[in-house]
Design a protein around this motif. Sequence first.
Motif, PDB file in Angstrom:
ATOM      1  N   GLU A  21      18.842  21.001   4.964  1.00  0.00           N
ATOM      2  CA  GLU A  21      18.034  20.377   6.018  1.00  0.00           C
ATOM      3  C   GLU A  21      16.567  20.266   5.612  1.00  0.00           C
ATOM      4  OE1 GLU A  21      18.642  22.546   9.670  1.00  0.00           O
ATOM      5  OE2 GLU A  21      20.814  22.208   9.606  1.00  0.00           O
ATOM      6  N   MET A  22      16.034  21.320   4.990  1.00  0.00           N
ATOM      7  CA  MET A  22      14.624  21.308   4.596  1.00  0.00           C
ATOM      8  C   MET A  22      14.360  20.286   3.497  1.00  0.00           C
ATOM      9  SD  MET A  22      12.832  23.220   6.554  1.00  0.00           S
ATOM     10  CE  MET A  22      13.943  22.623   7.854  1.00  0.00           C
ATOM     11  N   LEU A  23      15.283  20.149   2.552  1.00  0.00           N
ATOM     12  CA  LEU A  23      15.097  19.156   1.505  1.00  0.00           C
ATOM     13  C   LEU A  23      15.120  17.746   2.097  1.00  0.00           C
ATOM     14  CD1 LEU A  23      14.627  18.337  -1.375  1.00  0.00           C
ATOM     15  CD2 LEU A  23      17.088  18.591  -1.789  1.00  0.00           C
ATOM     16  N   ALA A  24      16.038  17.491   3.016  1.00  0.00           N
ATOM     17  CA  ALA A  24      16.094  16.176   3.667  1.00  0.00           C
ATOM     18  C   ALA A  24      14.811  15.901   4.450  1.00  0.00           C
ATOM     19  CB  ALA A  24      17.317  16.089   4.583  1.00  0.00           C
ATOM     20  N   LEU A  25      14.294  16.906   5.125  1.00  0.00           N
ATOM     21  CA  LEU A  25      13.056  16.748   5.893  1.00  0.00           C
ATOM     22  C   LEU A  25      11.861  16.547   4.971  1.00  0.00           C
ATOM     23  CD1 LEU A  25      11.674  16.753   8.658  1.00  0.00           C
ATOM     24  CD2 LEU A  25      11.554  19.253   8.491  1.00  0.00           C
ATOM     25  N   ALA A  26      11.780  17.337   3.905  1.00  0.00           N
ATOM     26  CA  ALA A  26      10.669  17.199   2.959  1.00  0.00           C
ATOM     27  C   ALA A  26      10.665  15.815   2.325  1.00  0.00           C
ATOM     28  CB  ALA A  26      10.760  18.268   1.871  1.00  0.00           C
ATOM     29  N   ALA A  27      11.850  15.298   2.032  1.00  0.00           N
ATOM     30  CA  ALA A  27      11.962  14.005   1.337  1.00  0.00           C
ATOM     31  C   ALA A  27      11.354  12.849   2.122  1.00  0.00           C
ATOM     32  CB  ALA A  27      13.427  13.715   1.010  1.00  0.00           C
ATOM     33  N   GLY A  32       8.209  25.618   9.349  1.00  0.00           N
ATOM     34  CA  GLY A  32       7.709  26.917   9.790  1.00  0.00           C
ATOM     35  C   GLY A  32       8.811  27.809  10.341  1.00  0.00           C
ATOM     36  N   GLN A  33       9.744  27.212  11.073  1.00  0.00           N
ATOM     37  CA  GLN A  33      10.874  27.986  11.596  1.00  0.00           C
ATOM     38  C   GLN A  33      11.731  28.524  10.443  1.00  0.00           C
ATOM     39  OE1 GLN A  33      12.757  25.253  14.314  1.00  0.00           O
ATOM     40  NE2 GLN A  33      11.518  25.964  16.038  1.00  0.00           N
ATOM     41  N   ALA A  34      11.960  27.689   9.441  1.00  0.00           N
ATOM     42  CA  ALA A  34      12.728  28.138   8.272  1.00  0.00           C
ATOM     43  C   ALA A  34      11.983  29.265   7.552  1.00  0.00           C
ATOM     44  CB  ALA A  34      12.990  26.969   7.327  1.00  0.00           C
ATOM     45  N   VAL A  66      14.138  35.865  -5.272  1.00  0.00           N
ATOM     46  CA  VAL A  66      15.333  36.673  -5.472  1.00  0.00           C
ATOM     47  C   VAL A  66      16.013  36.719  -4.115  1.00  0.00           C
ATOM     48  CG1 VAL A  66      16.244  38.954  -6.045  1.00  0.00           C
ATOM     49  CG2 VAL A  66      14.261  38.040  -7.289  1.00  0.00           C
ATOM     50  N   ARG A  67      17.275  36.299  -4.051  1.00  0.00           N
ATOM     51  CA  ARG A  67      18.009  36.211  -2.785  1.00  0.00           C
ATOM     52  C   ARG A  67      18.508  37.570  -2.313  1.00  0.00           C
ATOM     53  NH1 ARG A  67      20.953  31.943  -1.092  1.00  0.00           N
ATOM     54  NH2 ARG A  67      21.188  33.353   0.671  1.00  0.00           N
ATOM     55  N   THR A  68      18.701  37.675  -0.998  1.00  0.00           N
ATOM     56  CA  THR A  68      19.404  38.804  -0.411  1.00  0.00           C
ATOM     57  C   THR A  68      20.899  38.529  -0.539  1.00  0.00           C
ATOM     58  OG1 THR A  68      19.331  37.735   1.756  1.00  0.00           O
ATOM     59  CG2 THR A  68      17.580  39.335   1.260  1.00  0.00           C
ATOM     60  N   ASP A  69      21.728  39.491  -0.207  1.00  0.00           N
ATOM     61  CA  ASP A  69      23.176  39.294  -0.237  1.00  0.00           C
ATOM     62  C   ASP A  69      23.604  38.407   0.917  1.00  0.00           C
ATOM     63  OD1 ASP A  69      23.533  40.896  -2.479  1.00  0.00           O
ATOM     64  OD2 ASP A  69      23.773  42.719  -1.277  1.00  0.00           O
ATOM     65  N   GLY A  70      24.613  37.597   0.684  1.00  0.00           N
ATOM     66  CA  GLY A  70      25.175  36.741   1.729  1.00  0.00           C
ATOM     67  C   GLY A  70      24.377  35.470   1.920  1.00  0.00           C
ATOM     68  N   ASP A  71      25.020  34.486   2.528  1.00  0.00           N
ATOM     69  CA  ASP A  71      24.383  33.189   2.756  1.00  0.00           C
ATOM     70  C   ASP A  71      23.444  33.217   3.955  1.00  0.00           C
ATOM     71  OD1 ASP A  71      24.797  30.288   4.303  1.00  0.00           O
ATOM     72  OD2 ASP A  71      24.373  30.134   2.167  1.00  0.00           O
ATOM     73  N   ASN A  72      23.894  33.832   5.057  1.00  0.00           N
ATOM     74  CA  ASN A  72      23.075  33.960   6.268  1.00  0.00           C
ATOM     75  C   ASN A  72      22.496  32.629   6.756  1.00  0.00           C
ATOM     76  OD1 ASN A  72      23.399  36.847   6.248  1.00  0.00           O
ATOM     77  ND2 ASN A  72      21.860  36.919   4.635  1.00  0.00           N
ATOM     78  N   GLY A  73      23.238  31.540   6.549  1.00  0.00           N
ATOM     79  CA  GLY A  73      22.769  30.214   6.980  1.00  0.00           C
ATOM     80  C   GLY A  73      21.831  29.535   6.004  1.00  0.00           C
ATOM     81  N   TYR A  74      21.650  30.130   4.836  1.00  0.00           N
ATOM     82  CA  TYR A  74      20.696  29.600   3.861  1.00  0.00           C
ATOM     83  C   TYR A  74      21.066  28.203   3.363  1.00  0.00           C
ATOM     84  CZ  TYR A  74      18.143  28.997  -0.484  1.00  0.00           C
ATOM     85  OH  TYR A  74      17.361  28.488  -1.480  1.00  0.00           O
ATOM     86  N   ALA A  75      22.298  28.008   2.952  1.00  0.00           N
ATOM     87  CA  ALA A  75      22.688  26.730   2.335  1.00  0.00           C
ATOM     88  C   ALA A  75      22.432  25.559   3.280  1.00  0.00           C
ATOM     89  CB  ALA A  75      24.153  26.773   1.909  1.00  0.00           C
ATOM     90  N   GLN A  76      22.808  25.710   4.534  1.00  0.00           N
ATOM     91  CA  GLN A  76      22.590  24.627   5.499  1.00  0.00           C
ATOM     92  C   GLN A  76      21.102  24.379   5.715  1.00  0.00           C
ATOM     93  OE1 GLN A  76      24.634  24.968   9.256  1.00  0.00           O
ATOM     94  NE2 GLN A  76      23.377  23.394  10.190  1.00  0.00           N
ATOM     95  N   MET A  77      20.333  25.456   5.863  1.00  0.00           N
ATOM     96  CA  MET A  77      18.895  25.294   6.087  1.00  0.00           C
ATOM     97  C   MET A  77      18.218  24.669   4.874  1.00  0.00           C
ATOM     98  SD  MET A  77      16.444  25.562   8.269  1.00  0.00           S
ATOM     99  CE  MET A  77      16.898  26.779   9.494  1.00  0.00           C
ATOM    100  N   ALA A  78      18.610  25.072   3.670  1.00  0.00           N
ATOM    101  CA  ALA A  78      18.017  24.502   2.457  1.00  0.00           C
ATOM    102  C   ALA A  78      18.280  23.000   2.390  1.00  0.00           C
ATOM    103  CB  ALA A  78      18.566  25.204   1.222  1.00  0.00           C
TER     104      ALA A  78
END
Length: 104
Positions: free
Chosen positions: A34-40, A78-80, A20-32
Amino acid sequence: MTSPAHTPKPPYYAVIFTSVRTDGDNGYAQMAEEMLALAAVQPGFLGFESARNEIGISVSYWASEEAIAAWKANAAHGQAQGRAKDWYAHFRVRVCRVEREYGY
């Protein structure tokens, strides 16, 4: 149209992240992104699926428990994870072994 991840013949593993997300993006979209690209590019990564309404469900697929452990130990991941309280009011992680699958 988005299609489900193409996974190999079982067995393999699924990591289910429910949130369940908090309000606002807070940099989430960019980090998500980046993490998907790294995981891939991680050894043992098999695919990813995600959907969000009030509750978000993301499933990553992995070849082995060792591949999951290596992803969890990844420094950038881990940072994410350290920013979880910026993005999530609640979350749960479940790790499952996929024994069978079917569909068309």
